[in-house]
Write an enzyme that holds these catalytic residues in place. Sequence first.
Site, PDB file in Angstrom:
ATOM      1  N   ARG A   8       0.849  -1.191   0.000  1.00 30.90           N
ATOM      2  CA  ARG A   8       0.000   0.000   0.000  1.00 30.90           C
ATOM      3  C   ARG A   8       0.885   1.242   0.000  1.00 30.90           C
ATOM      4  NH1 ARG A   8      -5.082  -1.710   1.697  1.00 30.90           N
ATOM      5  NH2 ARG A   8      -5.901   0.145   0.658  1.00 30.90           N
TER       6      ARG A   8
ATOM      7  N   GLN B 237      -0.992   3.243  -5.892  1.00 31.26           N
ATOM      8  CA  GLN B 237      -2.371   3.729  -5.812  1.00 31.26           C
ATOM      9  C   GLN B 237      -3.161   3.509  -7.099  1.00 31.26           C
ATOM     10  OE1 GLN B 237      -2.169   7.793  -4.478  1.00 31.26           O
ATOM     11  NE2 GLN B 237      -1.984   7.216  -2.327  1.00 31.26           N
TER      12      GLN B 237
ATOM     13  N   ASP C 262      -4.496  -0.061  -7.037  1.00 31.43           N
ATOM     14  CA  ASP C 262      -5.005  -0.488  -5.729  1.00 31.43           C
ATOM     15  C   ASP C 262      -6.458  -0.959  -5.847  1.00 31.43           C
ATOM     16  OD1 ASP C 262      -5.697  -0.865  -3.112  1.00 31.43           O
ATOM     17  OD2 ASP C 262      -5.120   1.130  -2.418  1.00 31.43           O
TER      18      ASP C 262
ATOM     19  N   SER D  68      -8.821  -0.458  -2.731  1.00 25.23           N
ATOM     20  CA  SER D  68      -9.410   0.872  -2.559  1.00 25.23           C
ATOM     21  C   SER D  68     -10.518   1.135  -3.568  1.00 25.23           C
ATOM     22  CB  SER D  68      -8.322   1.949  -2.685  1.00 25.23           C
ATOM     23  OG  SER D  68      -7.428   1.884  -1.598  1.00 25.23           O
TER      24      SER D  68
ATOM     25  N   TYR E 183      -5.306  -1.065   7.223  1.00 26.33           N
ATOM     26  CA  TYR E 183      -6.083  -2.060   7.948  1.00 26.33           C
ATOM     27  C   TYR E 183      -6.003  -1.814   9.451  1.00 26.33           C
ATOM     28  CZ  TYR E 183      -6.468  -5.007   3.782  1.00 26.33           C
ATOM     29  OH  TYR E 183      -6.762  -5.505   2.539  1.00 26.33           O
TER      30      TYR E 183
END
Length: 373
Positions: free
Chosen positions: A121, A126, A129, A132, A227
């Site tokens: 992460r 990103q 990802d 997400s 998390y």
Amino acid sequence: MIIGLLKEPDFETRVSMVAETVAAITKKGITVLVEEDAGAKAFCANDEYEKAGATITTRANVITQSTIIAVIHPPVATELGQYAVQGKVCIGMYQPLFHPGLMQEYAAQQLTVFSLDMLPRTTRAQSMDVLSSQANIAGYKAVLTAAASYGRYFPMFMTAAGSIAPAKVLILGAGVAGLQAIATARRLGAVVEVFDTRPAVKEEVMSLGAKFVEVEGAADASKAGGYAVEQTEEYKQKQQQRIAESVAKADIIITTAQIPGKKAPVLITEAMLQSMRNGSVVIDLAAATGGNTPVTQNAQTVHYNGVSIIGNSSLQSTMPADASKLYGKNLLNFLQLIIDKENQLHLNWEDDLVKGACITHEGAVVHERVVGA
């Protein structure tokens, strides 16, 4: 180079790539094979894939002829013999920490498996990802599901017949799903409280118009990739007391807390559920890993003491067109890391994203966390 796109199991409505994503690949001169009706449930018909330059064919042909196979859910065990070709690559979201035995089977078949839910992460990751992009949809749909199941208004109403107080929404976990849930609930006019073990998210929560519920003494979660992390017993006691106060006032609760490779933490006890008024609703997005309540059942609605507990970790699949489009874009960005300018497979193990997402390679499970699972 041939990339294959498989149809998902019957319970899944998404697909790894919509026609828009396929077009971006075929324009590079890469051949794409698509299993017939692979995108039907995501509103992407066979002719759309063909217009994007893909070839529609059978499942067996996709598996045997493709170098890279895109399939969100784990390959079917009965088909593994068809994959048994040195160098064949599968890419999806396979939750390897929960299925280490399955990963061993893939290794035995010489499959190179990349599980995008294991990507580090980091800022660079990103654009690929998948956690997400899918959680964003789940958080949005969680609020809409709650609103549809709740027997009262969300916003405050002042009418000639009297006033209606706004719904009180409690969101446990301010990750991507939680933040989207806050924004959606606020747009619908609810009063929102948010709990998270990470003090760093307080500013984001407040910027969306919600109240942040603080509990002091949380373990540092800054390196947990968004998390939850295991907490001390002392903190858990403080946490439960503070959450219990908010639960008793809440009409809607949305829970999102998960710990990678472990059972989801129980944040709402039976005693807390009993304190809620009749008609209240809990949407548990952690249902697939045990749930954040002791009575949650995945893919089911449980009625407990007048409260509806809706366990659903697949709300993103209720919006398959957009979920598939976003997932496909994530996948496309990852493919650029493993396909070179000559359209050949090139696995650069010096790249932390390639290495971090790889679970099996050359007959072995190579991901350290999965080996120790």
